[in-house]
Design a protein around this motif. Structure first.
Motif, PDB file in Angstrom:
ATOM      1  N   LEU A  96      -1.596  -4.678   3.755  1.00 24.28           N
ATOM      2  CA  LEU A  96      -1.130  -5.183   2.468  1.00 24.28           C
ATOM      3  C   LEU A  96      -1.768  -6.530   2.143  1.00 24.28           C
ATOM      4  O   LEU A  96      -2.091  -6.818   0.985  1.00 24.28           O
ATOM      5  N   PHE A  97      -1.982  -7.351   3.167  1.00 20.91           N
ATOM      6  CA  PHE A  97      -2.654  -8.633   2.971  1.00 20.91           C
ATOM      7  C   PHE A  97      -4.087  -8.404   2.489  1.00 20.91           C
ATOM      8  O   PHE A  97      -4.548  -9.060   1.554  1.00 20.91           O
ATOM      9  N   ILE A  98      -4.792  -7.473   3.113  1.00 19.92           N
ATOM     10  CA  ILE A  98      -6.160  -7.146   2.684  1.00 19.92           C
ATOM     11  C   ILE A  98      -6.149  -6.699   1.230  1.00 19.92           C
ATOM     12  O   ILE A  98      -6.946  -7.175   0.417  1.00 19.92           O
ATOM     13  N   HIS A  99      -5.246  -5.796   0.901  1.00  9.26           N
ATOM     14  CA  HIS A  99      -5.149  -5.271  -0.462  1.00  9.26           C
ATOM     15  C   HIS A  99      -4.896  -6.409  -1.459  1.00  9.26           C
ATOM     16  O   HIS A  99      -5.589  -6.531  -2.476  1.00  9.26           O
ATOM     17  N   GLY A 100      -3.918  -7.246  -1.142  1.00  4.62           N
ATOM     18  CA  GLY A 100      -3.592  -8.367  -2.026  1.00  4.62           C
ATOM     19  C   GLY A 100      -4.721  -9.364  -2.143  1.00  4.62           C
ATOM     20  O   GLY A 100      -5.025  -9.863  -3.237  1.00  4.62           O
ATOM     21  N   LEU A 101      -5.374  -9.668  -1.028  1.00  4.18           N
ATOM     22  CA  LEU A 101      -6.469 -10.633  -1.043  1.00  4.18           C
ATOM     23  C   LEU A 101      -7.655 -10.105  -1.848  1.00  4.18           C
ATOM     24  O   LEU A 101      -8.296 -10.858  -2.589  1.00  4.18           O
ATOM     25  N   ASP A 108     -10.190  -4.608  -8.535  1.00  4.67           N
ATOM     26  CA  ASP A 108      -9.078  -3.944  -9.205  1.00  4.67           C
ATOM     27  C   ASP A 108      -9.287  -2.438  -9.170  1.00  4.67           C
ATOM     28  O   ASP A 108     -10.032  -1.876  -9.966  1.00  4.67           O
ATOM     29  N   HIS A 109      -8.610  -1.763  -8.249  1.00  9.52           N
ATOM     30  CA  HIS A 109      -8.759  -0.322  -8.065  1.00  9.52           C
ATOM     31  C   HIS A 109      -8.282   0.484  -9.265  1.00  9.52           C
ATOM     32  O   HIS A 109      -8.637   1.644  -9.398  1.00  9.52           O
ATOM     33  N   MET A 116     -13.269  -1.333  -4.951  1.00  9.19           N
ATOM     34  CA  MET A 116     -12.207  -1.897  -4.113  1.00  9.19           C
ATOM     35  C   MET A 116     -11.893  -0.961  -2.957  1.00  9.19           C
ATOM     36  O   MET A 116     -11.702  -1.407  -1.828  1.00  9.19           O
ATOM     37  N   ARG A 117     -11.853   0.314  -3.232  1.00  9.34           N
ATOM     38  CA  ARG A 117     -11.592   1.304  -2.187  1.00  9.34           C
ATOM     39  C   ARG A 117     -12.639   1.203  -1.084  1.00  9.34           C
ATOM     40  O   ARG A 117     -12.309   1.220   0.106  1.00  9.34           O
ATOM     41  N   ILE A 134      -4.737   2.323  -0.392  1.00  8.76           N
ATOM     42  CA  ILE A 134      -5.727   2.787  -1.359  1.00  8.76           C
ATOM     43  C   ILE A 134      -6.524   3.981  -0.795  1.00  8.76           C
ATOM     44  O   ILE A 134      -6.910   4.866  -1.525  1.00  8.76           O
ATOM     45  N   ILE A 135      -6.703   3.997   0.493  1.00 10.51           N
ATOM     46  CA  ILE A 135      -7.440   5.093   1.114  1.00 10.51           C
ATOM     47  C   ILE A 135      -6.508   6.294   1.344  1.00 10.51           C
ATOM     48  O   ILE A 135      -6.920   7.432   1.246  1.00 10.51           O
ATOM     49  N   ARG A 136      -5.207   6.024   1.599  1.00 14.07           N
ATOM     50  CA  ARG A 136      -4.230   7.093   1.814  1.00 14.07           C
ATOM     51  C   ARG A 136      -4.016   7.910   0.555  1.00 14.07           C
ATOM     52  O   ARG A 136      -3.675   9.065   0.615  1.00 14.07           O
TER      53      ARG A 136
END
Length: 137
Positions: A96-101, A108-109, A116-117, A134-136
């Motif tokens: 989640l930190f990676i996604h948020g950062l 912006d996916h 981003m993916r 995002i990958i799931r």
């Protein structure tokens, strides 16, 4: 630097994020670990979605010396997702930190063409993490 504000009773060692943080940026960020209740209020106020979510990002204007912005993670949702996908809560917080950062860094996916993916996939493979949201999806 990561300015860490833990508003929960979950003991999280912020040092676990520094390798990822240093790989992606040298600008300061704020990380808030909170509850579903608080993140739902933020989600409603800023995204007009009256439900809890896993992570929110609040970028600041790109100005010399300014931090990138804030990342807010719900520990309640992180616990549920970690259990659902069979990995640790700490790994879910890292994802989640990676996604948020990445959002703070301008990815912006919701509107990009998979950039981003791909970046997220590269990072989770580099740090040997489980598949991210995002990958799931």
């Amino acid at each position: 630097m990561i300015d860490f504000d833990n508003r929960t009773d979950y003991e999280f060692n912020i040092e676990k994020l520094y390798e990822i943080y240093n790989f992606l940026t040298d600008k300061d960020v704020e990380l808030i670990l909170t509850t579903d209740e608080e993140i739902q209020k933020l989600n409603k106020e800023y995204r007009n979605k009256d439900k809890p979510t896993d992570v929110l990002s609040f970028p600041l204007e790109d100005f010399p010396g300014m931090p990138l912005g804030s990342i807010v993670i719900s520990i309640d949702t992180a616990k549920k997702e970690a259990e659902k996908f069979g990995h640790s809560i700490d790994d879910e917080i890292k994802l989640l930190f990676i996604h948020g950062l990445l959002h703070l860094l301008g990815y912006d996916h919701e509107v990009d063409n998979g950039e981003m993916r791909e970046k997220e996939k590269e990072i989770i493979e580099k740090f040997n993490l489980p598949q991210s949201l995002i990958i799931r999806s």
